[in-house]
Design a protein around this motif. Sequence first.
Motif, PDB file in Angstrom:
ATOM      1  N   ALA A  58      78.449  19.780  80.465  1.00  0.00           N
ATOM      2  CA  ALA A  58      79.277  19.993  81.665  1.00  0.00           C
ATOM      3  C   ALA A  58      80.025  21.313  81.587  1.00  0.00           C
ATOM      4  O   ALA A  58      80.290  21.944  82.621  1.00  0.00           O
ATOM      5  CB  ALA A  58      80.273  18.837  81.813  1.00  0.00           C
ATOM      6  N   LEU A  59      80.331  21.766  80.375  1.00  0.00           N
ATOM      7  CA  LEU A  59      81.081  23.007  80.202  1.00  0.00           C
ATOM      8  C   LEU A  59      80.209  24.253  80.372  1.00  0.00           C
ATOM      9  O   LEU A  59      80.709  25.369  80.302  1.00  0.00           O
ATOM     10  CB  LEU A  59      81.751  23.035  78.820  1.00  0.00           C
ATOM     11  N   SER A  60      78.910  24.051  80.578  1.00  0.00           N
ATOM     12  CA  SER A  60      78.025  25.184  80.842  1.00  0.00           C
ATOM     13  C   SER A  60      77.551  25.233  82.286  1.00  0.00           C
ATOM     14  O   SER A  60      76.894  26.192  82.690  1.00  0.00           O
ATOM     15  CB  SER A  60      76.801  25.151  79.905  1.00  0.00           C
ATOM     16  N   ALA A 113      96.288  30.995  76.495  1.00  0.00           N
ATOM     17  CA  ALA A 113      96.209  29.566  76.775  1.00  0.00           C
ATOM     18  C   ALA A 113      95.439  28.865  75.664  1.00  0.00           C
ATOM     19  O   ALA A 113      94.826  29.496  74.796  1.00  0.00           O
ATOM     20  CB  ALA A 113      95.527  29.325  78.121  1.00  0.00           C
ATOM     21  N   TYR A 114      95.474  27.542  75.698  1.00  0.00           N
ATOM     22  CA  TYR A 114      94.718  26.740  74.741  1.00  0.00           C
ATOM     23  C   TYR A 114      93.226  26.883  75.027  1.00  0.00           C
ATOM     24  O   TYR A 114      92.813  27.104  76.164  1.00  0.00           O
ATOM     25  CB  TYR A 114      95.138  25.273  74.881  1.00  0.00           C
ATOM     26  N   GLY A 115      92.405  26.833  73.997  1.00  0.00           N
ATOM     27  CA  GLY A 115      90.963  26.862  74.200  1.00  0.00           C
ATOM     28  C   GLY A 115      90.368  28.241  74.022  1.00  0.00           C
ATOM     29  O   GLY A 115      90.584  28.901  73.005  1.00  0.00           O
ATOM     30  N   ALA A 116      89.627  28.709  75.023  1.00  0.00           N
ATOM     31  CA  ALA A 116      88.903  29.978  74.925  1.00  0.00           C
ATOM     32  C   ALA A 116      89.858  31.154  74.738  1.00  0.00           C
ATOM     33  O   ALA A 116      89.576  32.077  73.959  1.00  0.00           O
ATOM     34  CB  ALA A 116      88.037  30.183  76.167  1.00  0.00           C
ATOM     35  N   VAL A 135      84.850  41.066  82.671  1.00  0.00           N
ATOM     36  CA  VAL A 135      85.389  39.755  82.313  1.00  0.00           C
ATOM     37  C   VAL A 135      84.245  38.881  81.815  1.00  0.00           C
ATOM     38  O   VAL A 135      83.208  38.759  82.473  1.00  0.00           O
ATOM     39  CB  VAL A 135      86.089  39.083  83.512  1.00  0.00           C
ATOM     40  N   LEU A 136      84.466  38.273  80.643  1.00  0.00           N
ATOM     41  CA  LEU A 136      83.495  37.364  80.043  1.00  0.00           C
ATOM     42  C   LEU A 136      84.014  35.940  80.155  1.00  0.00           C
ATOM     43  O   LEU A 136      85.130  35.640  79.727  1.00  0.00           O
ATOM     44  CB  LEU A 136      83.296  37.713  78.567  1.00  0.00           C
ATOM     45  N   VAL A 137      83.201  35.058  80.730  1.00  0.00           N
ATOM     46  CA  VAL A 137      83.508  33.628  80.770  1.00  0.00           C
ATOM     47  C   VAL A 137      82.643  32.947  79.720  1.00  0.00           C
ATOM     48  O   VAL A 137      81.417  33.076  79.741  1.00  0.00           O
ATOM     49  CB  VAL A 137      83.231  33.018  82.162  1.00  0.00           C
ATOM     50  N   THR A 138      83.288  32.210  78.806  1.00  0.00           N
ATOM     51  CA  THR A 138      82.539  31.601  77.703  1.00  0.00           C
ATOM     52  C   THR A 138      81.962  30.248  78.099  1.00  0.00           C
ATOM     53  O   THR A 138      80.752  30.028  78.029  1.00  0.00           O
ATOM     54  CB  THR A 138      83.433  31.451  76.465  1.00  0.00           C
ATOM     55  N   GLU A 139      82.815  29.321  78.476  1.00  0.00           N
ATOM     56  CA  GLU A 139      82.376  28.010  78.956  1.00  0.00           C
ATOM     57  C   GLU A 139      83.235  27.641  80.155  1.00  0.00           C
ATOM     58  O   GLU A 139      84.435  27.913  80.175  1.00  0.00           O
ATOM     59  CB  GLU A 139      82.549  26.933  77.881  1.00  0.00           C
ATOM     60  N   SER A 199      87.139  27.629  79.289  1.00  0.00           N
ATOM     61  CA  SER A 199      87.753  26.314  79.412  1.00  0.00           C
ATOM     62  C   SER A 199      88.820  26.075  78.354  1.00  0.00           C
ATOM     63  O   SER A 199      88.698  26.517  77.208  1.00  0.00           O
ATOM     64  CB  SER A 199      86.674  25.228  79.298  1.00  0.00           C
ATOM     65  N   ARG A 200      89.876  25.341  78.748  1.00  0.00           N
ATOM     66  CA  ARG A 200      90.855  24.869  77.767  1.00  0.00           C
ATOM     67  C   ARG A 200      90.235  23.811  76.861  1.00  0.00           C
ATOM     68  O   ARG A 200      90.770  23.521  75.786  1.00  0.00           O
ATOM     69  CB  ARG A 200      92.095  24.311  78.480  1.00  0.00           C
ATOM     70  N   LYS A 201      89.116  23.240  77.281  1.00  0.00           N
ATOM     71  CA  LYS A 201      88.400  22.248  76.467  1.00  0.00           C
ATOM     72  C   LYS A 201      87.223  22.896  75.739  1.00  0.00           C
ATOM     73  O   LYS A 201      86.234  22.224  75.404  1.00  0.00           O
ATOM     74  CB  LYS A 201      87.896  21.113  77.369  1.00  0.00           C
ATOM     75  N   ALA A 202      87.320  24.178  75.473  1.00  0.00           N
ATOM     76  CA  ALA A 202      86.218  24.925  74.861  1.00  0.00           C
ATOM     77  C   ALA A 202      85.740  24.264  73.573  1.00  0.00           C
ATOM     78  O   ALA A 202      86.533  23.781  72.759  1.00  0.00           O
ATOM     79  CB  ALA A 202      86.661  26.354  74.577  1.00  0.00           C
ATOM     80  N   THR A 203      84.440  24.263  73.388  1.00  0.00           N
ATOM     81  CA  THR A 203      83.830  23.680  72.190  1.00  0.00           C
ATOM     82  C   THR A 203      83.656  24.751  71.117  1.00  0.00           C
ATOM     83  O   THR A 203      84.006  25.925  71.304  1.00  0.00           O
ATOM     84  CB  THR A 203      82.462  23.087  72.532  1.00  0.00           C
ATOM     85  N   ASP A 204      83.064  24.352  69.992  1.00  0.00           N
ATOM     86  CA  ASP A 204      82.772  25.313  68.924  1.00  0.00           C
ATOM     87  C   ASP A 204      81.817  26.396  69.389  1.00  0.00           C
ATOM     88  O   ASP A 204      81.742  27.467  68.783  1.00  0.00           O
ATOM     89  CB  ASP A 204      82.176  24.592  67.718  1.00  0.00           C
ATOM     90  N   TYR A 205      81.073  26.125  70.449  1.00  0.00           N
ATOM     91  CA  TYR A 205      80.152  27.139  70.975  1.00  0.00           C
ATOM     92  C   TYR A 205      80.913  28.395  71.385  1.00  0.00           C
ATOM     93  O   TYR A 205      80.457  29.515  71.132  1.00  0.00           O
ATOM     94  CB  TYR A 205      79.380  26.560  72.162  1.00  0.00           C
ATOM     95  N   THR A 206      82.070  28.218  72.024  1.00  0.00           N
ATOM     96  CA  THR A 206      82.895  29.374  72.391  1.00  0.00           C
ATOM     97  C   THR A 206      83.326  30.142  71.157  1.00  0.00           C
ATOM     98  O   THR A 206      83.181  31.370  71.088  1.00  0.00           O
ATOM     99  CB  THR A 206      84.132  28.913  73.190  1.00  0.00           C
ATOM    100  N   LYS A 207      83.854  29.438  70.159  1.00  0.00           N
ATOM    101  CA  LYS A 207      84.348  30.110  68.957  1.00  0.00           C
ATOM    102  C   LYS A 207      83.224  30.824  68.214  1.00  0.00           C
ATOM    103  O   LYS A 207      83.368  31.978  67.810  1.00  0.00           O
ATOM    104  CB  LYS A 207      85.034  29.097  68.039  1.00  0.00           C
ATOM    105  N   LYS A 208      82.105  30.140  68.032  1.00  0.00           N
ATOM    106  CA  LYS A 208      80.986  30.748  67.313  1.00  0.00           C
ATOM    107  C   LYS A 208      80.435  31.961  68.057  1.00  0.00           C
ATOM    108  O   LYS A 208      80.085  32.980  67.444  1.00  0.00           O
ATOM    109  CB  LYS A 208      79.883  29.710  67.092  1.00  0.00           C
ATOM    110  N   SER A 209      80.367  31.856  69.378  1.00  0.00           N
ATOM    111  CA  SER A 209      79.847  32.974  70.171  1.00  0.00           C
ATOM    112  C   SER A 209      80.781  34.174  70.100  1.00  0.00           C
ATOM    113  O   SER A 209      80.333  35.323  69.948  1.00  0.00           O
ATOM    114  CB  SER A 209      79.645  32.537  71.623  1.00  0.00           C
TER     115      SER A 209
END
Length: 262
Positions: A235-237, A124-127, A200-204, A96-106
């Motif tokens: 919602a992002l999961s 792109a912005y986000g993930a 391909v890995l999808v984070t959120e 997601s372009r609205k990725a949370t810290d969960y994406t970054k930490k993971s």
Amino acid sequence: MDLLLLSYAGVTSKEYLALENNGWISPELKRKTAYAETLDRAEILAELEQKNIGYITHEHRLYPHLLKEIYDFPYILYYRGDPGLLGENMLGVVGSRKATDYTKKSLKLLLPSLENIAIISGLAYGADEAAHRIAISNNMKTIGVLAFGHDTHYPKTTADIRIEMEKNHLTISEYPPGTSIQKWQFVARNRIIAGCARGVLVTEAEEKSGSLITLEMALDDNRNVYCLPGNITSALSKGTNLRIKEGASAVTNAQDIQRDFD
């Protein structure tokens, strides 16, 4: 057929397939091929050299062999950086372009533990941004796929890492330098990420997300697909958790990915 001139005339990958396979030639395609014959190849090459942009066609030895397997492969790729990276084993990372810290930490947990794998994403912005930055900071190779020509950049937040990538990594596009931003090109870009990657890995991702379109493309191309399991209240999961239920591999450590590349 001169593929460089066809590209500058705006011939799409599907139109090129029609030319190659003696398919139906639309009036628009006839117009484009006629226009291609009027273009000055030497002038185009001089422009590319002046802008430090190289190109390879699908017939070139450096063209990614996995990408050539997809139905509507780009018949030409423009690049800045090291085209040798196209021969690396690649993991596509999207989210997601609205990725949370969960994406970054993971990603900070997963990516540094991967071996002999380059990260490909869409700048792109986000993930996407997180994936490129974490790869660079951990001395991993990374490839950015542009949804426009090399004369353009979007979004502003990734402008600095794009400069770094074009110096020490790689950016690619199927579009000539002057091609501006159009919404449909972002979806088309995703097929290149999925096509180049072994997985391909999808984070959120929300339940209806462009990232899941990339995942579907990867499935269609017989690639490995991975998702981060997420909080069931987020919602992002919803999108990633649903795809795991449908058969995507849940990723909780780097080995969940690495074993498919070894």
